[in-house]
Design an enzyme around this catalytic site. Sequence first.
Site, PDB file in Angstrom:
ATOM      1  N   LYS A 207      27.836  10.944  34.253  1.00 58.08           N
ATOM      2  CA  LYS A 207      28.566  12.052  33.736  1.00 58.08           C
ATOM      3  C   LYS A 207      29.439  12.529  34.903  1.00 58.08           C
ATOM      4  CE  LYS A 207      27.729  16.993  32.388  1.00 58.08           C
ATOM      5  NZ  LYS A 207      26.791  17.841  32.136  1.00 58.08           N
ATOM      6  N   GLU A 213      23.165   6.613  43.498  1.00 60.00           N
ATOM      7  CA  GLU A 213      22.560   5.426  43.232  1.00 60.00           C
ATOM      8  C   GLU A 213      23.619   4.495  41.995  1.00 60.00           C
ATOM      9  OE1 GLU A 213      21.362   8.322  42.857  1.00 60.00           O
ATOM     10  OE2 GLU A 213      19.010   8.461  43.462  1.00 60.00           O
ATOM     11  N   GLY A 269      23.115  15.674  30.743  1.00 60.32           N
ATOM     12  CA  GLY A 269      22.718  14.469  31.024  1.00 60.32           C
ATOM     13  C   GLY A 269      21.598  13.913  30.179  1.00 60.32           C
ATOM     14  N   ARG A 270      20.495  14.779  30.249  1.00 60.66           N
ATOM     15  CA  ARG A 270      19.430  14.384  29.429  1.00 60.66           C
ATOM     16  C   ARG A 270      19.238  14.446  27.962  1.00 60.66           C
ATOM     17  NH1 ARG A 270      18.742  18.251  33.072  1.00 60.66           N
ATOM     18  NH2 ARG A 270      18.401  20.268  32.330  1.00 60.66           N
ATOM     19  N   GLU A 355      12.664  17.684  33.399  1.00 60.70           N
ATOM     20  CA  GLU A 355      14.069  18.522  34.022  1.00 60.70           C
ATOM     21  C   GLU A 355      14.413  19.550  33.344  1.00 60.70           C
ATOM     22  OE1 GLU A 355      16.920  15.521  36.411  1.00 60.70           O
ATOM     23  OE2 GLU A 355      18.234  15.953  34.359  1.00 60.70           O
ATOM     24  N   HIS A 386      -7.272   1.514  26.670  1.00 60.30           N
ATOM     25  CA  HIS A 386      -7.936   0.575  27.453  1.00 60.30           C
ATOM     26  C   HIS A 386      -7.763   1.075  29.032  1.00 60.30           C
ATOM     27  CE1 HIS A 386      -9.633  -1.980  24.573  1.00 60.30           C
ATOM     28  NE2 HIS A 386      -8.245  -1.654  23.838  1.00 60.30           N
ATOM     29  N   LYS A 506      19.159  15.147  46.803  1.00 63.61           N
ATOM     30  CA  LYS A 506      20.412  14.447  46.837  1.00 63.61           C
ATOM     31  C   LYS A 506      21.253  14.567  48.112  1.00 63.61           C
ATOM     32  CE  LYS A 506      21.494  14.289  41.823  1.00 63.61           C
ATOM     33  NZ  LYS A 506      22.674  14.737  40.764  1.00 63.61           N
TER      34      LYS A 506
HETATM   35  O1  F6P Z   1      18.588  13.901  38.200  1.00 66.07           O
HETATM   36  C1  F6P Z   1      19.717  14.620  38.231  1.00 66.07           C
HETATM   37  C2  F6P Z   1      20.828  14.396  37.381  1.00 66.07           C
HETATM   38  O2  F6P Z   1      21.661  15.126  37.601  1.00 66.07           O
HETATM   39  C3  F6P Z   1      20.325  14.085  35.862  1.00 66.07           C
HETATM   40  O3  F6P Z   1      20.285  15.432  35.315  1.00 66.07           O
HETATM   41  C4  F6P Z   1      21.355  13.122  35.581  1.00 66.07           C
HETATM   42  O4  F6P Z   1      20.873  12.759  34.159  1.00 66.07           O
HETATM   43  C5  F6P Z   1      21.336  12.296  36.514  1.00 66.07           C
HETATM   44  O5  F6P Z   1      21.392  13.025  37.770  1.00 66.07           O
HETATM   45  C6  F6P Z   1      22.526  11.215  36.593  1.00 66.07           C
HETATM   46  O6  F6P Z   1      23.967  11.833  36.832  1.00 66.07           O
HETATM   47  P1  F6P Z   1      25.185  11.518  36.524  1.00 66.07           P
HETATM   48  O7  F6P Z   1      25.042  10.922  34.916  1.00 66.07           O
HETATM   49  O8  F6P Z   1      26.229  12.757  36.731  1.00 66.07           O
HETATM   50  O9  F6P Z   1      25.196  10.216  37.309  1.00 66.07           O
END
Ligand code: F6P
Length: 543
Positions: A207, A213, A269-270, A355, A386, A506
Amino acid sequence: MAVDVTTTDEWQALRKHAEAMRGTHLRDLFAADGQRGERLTGEVADLHVDYSKNLVTDETVTLLTALAERVGLTEKIAAMFAGRHINVTEDRAVLHTALRLPRDASLSVDGQDVVADVHAVLDRMSAFAQRVRSGSWRGHTGERIATVVNIGIGGSDLGPVMAYEALKAYRDAGISCRFVSNIDPTDIHDKTADLDPARTLFVVVSKTFSTQETLANADQARRWLLAGLDADDDAVARHFVAVSTNEQRVRDFGIDPENMFGFWDWVGGRYSLPSAVGLSVMLAIGPDRFREMLAGYHAVDEHFRSAPVERNVPALLGLLNVWYTDFLGAETHAVLPYAQYLHRFPAYLQQLTMESNGKSVRVDGAPVTYPTGEIFWGEPGTNGQHAFYQLIHQGTRLIPADFIAFSRPNHDLGDMHDLFMSNFFAQTAALAFGRTREQVEAEGTAPEVVPHRVMAGNHPTTSILAPKLTPATLGQLIALYEHIVFTEAAVWDINAFDQWGVELGKVMANQLAPKLTGPGPDLADVDTSTAALIRRYRAERGR
Ligand code: F6P
């Protein structure tokens, strides 16, 4: 300052009622009402929801409904659907429901025709997906795309991977997907090791397009691609597309905005799977099935928007969660899909629920005085049976659990599905009714073993049964849980749509990164524990 919900008459009435309910057993509730299993149920789209095995009476439901009215649930639902800026800390509308509005719907927010925007992106995604699926989109060397690698994390990963796995039976163009999320180099290494770069398409989903990452993985993917093809940057255009709200950053990364699919800041995002974030799923199952999923979501949205609280299934389930969390002391909530294809559903729900509702201040900034945000966890049945079910059956904790199953299997092999489903039916009954001392003794059990074999029962469960796992029922299930989360947040008076708590880690990771690699780092500003760990790490890395 808003009213603390615990001071309301409705909350106090529930508190008293919870006291009165202590000692009530599901055995008694079922014995007293021959219709309970038929009555305490709801229907939403294709989902049949049986909540009769919960620790509730009609009075509980009446009191919870009154609480919902007191907190203005109906008005809050209307505000979300209308595009009001209910995400107050980011001053944003919350409009994931607009992502699944039909083309002929109308919704204008902040002067923008949202439905037209949504369908314009869906149409571009569909056209692109058709090209890749038909083979008219080719890689740099002229090969067809065989594998799509989705690079993203959190909402940019969990939704797509969950839905791809859930809908594997609907893949029909020979395209398989992989999902790289972790910045642990092992993840991208292993997911690309056996791939042919000439036949691989990367979908970089972020987003913000600033997530450490995702950018690190996307950089590595580009290096891997160019080395594998022995090509220069020109090859990127045929092997990388982006999904983001941030065109400038996509451009800076080197992806042509022509190959970018956008969405909007009013999609959290979620909650973003039904946006362009679902592109990899669309590539695998095709645009028509993707739209069936959207229609499934929409059916539940319409129900949530219009059904009165006492018949509003997501609202009732959300209120039940509040009941367990705030009045009966439950801390966790298990989600147990009896569908192997839903094996990533609990992980997906963990972000959606935790979240969203892992908050300890109210919308007005005052601290909450009551528990919020239960811990969601789970695994598919029967594997969980199990592993951890023992603790649910005979442990000391109250763990409400959702059991999810489908009457018709995706693959019908002999009588296996019937055997599978017999477990689904048996577990909720065993949890509710248990086995009494008398029953255990009557089986001739040795007296010293009797207490160990007694099953107290009275463990609450909700059963969700749908005809078949399809794109439509998957969309329905996801929307159901989205609106459960919304209902809880409405009662708790918290903002389910921001996530400031994950920001600090972060920021600190970015500050610490140079100290792991550069020469002679200055660790004076780092706490002694972290500094010692970093020194040890550097030594073991030979730095
Ligand atoms: O974990 C925090 C967060 O901001 C989430 O809400 C989001 O889904 C994720 O990082 C990834 O963010 P982006 O889509 O901006 O890379």
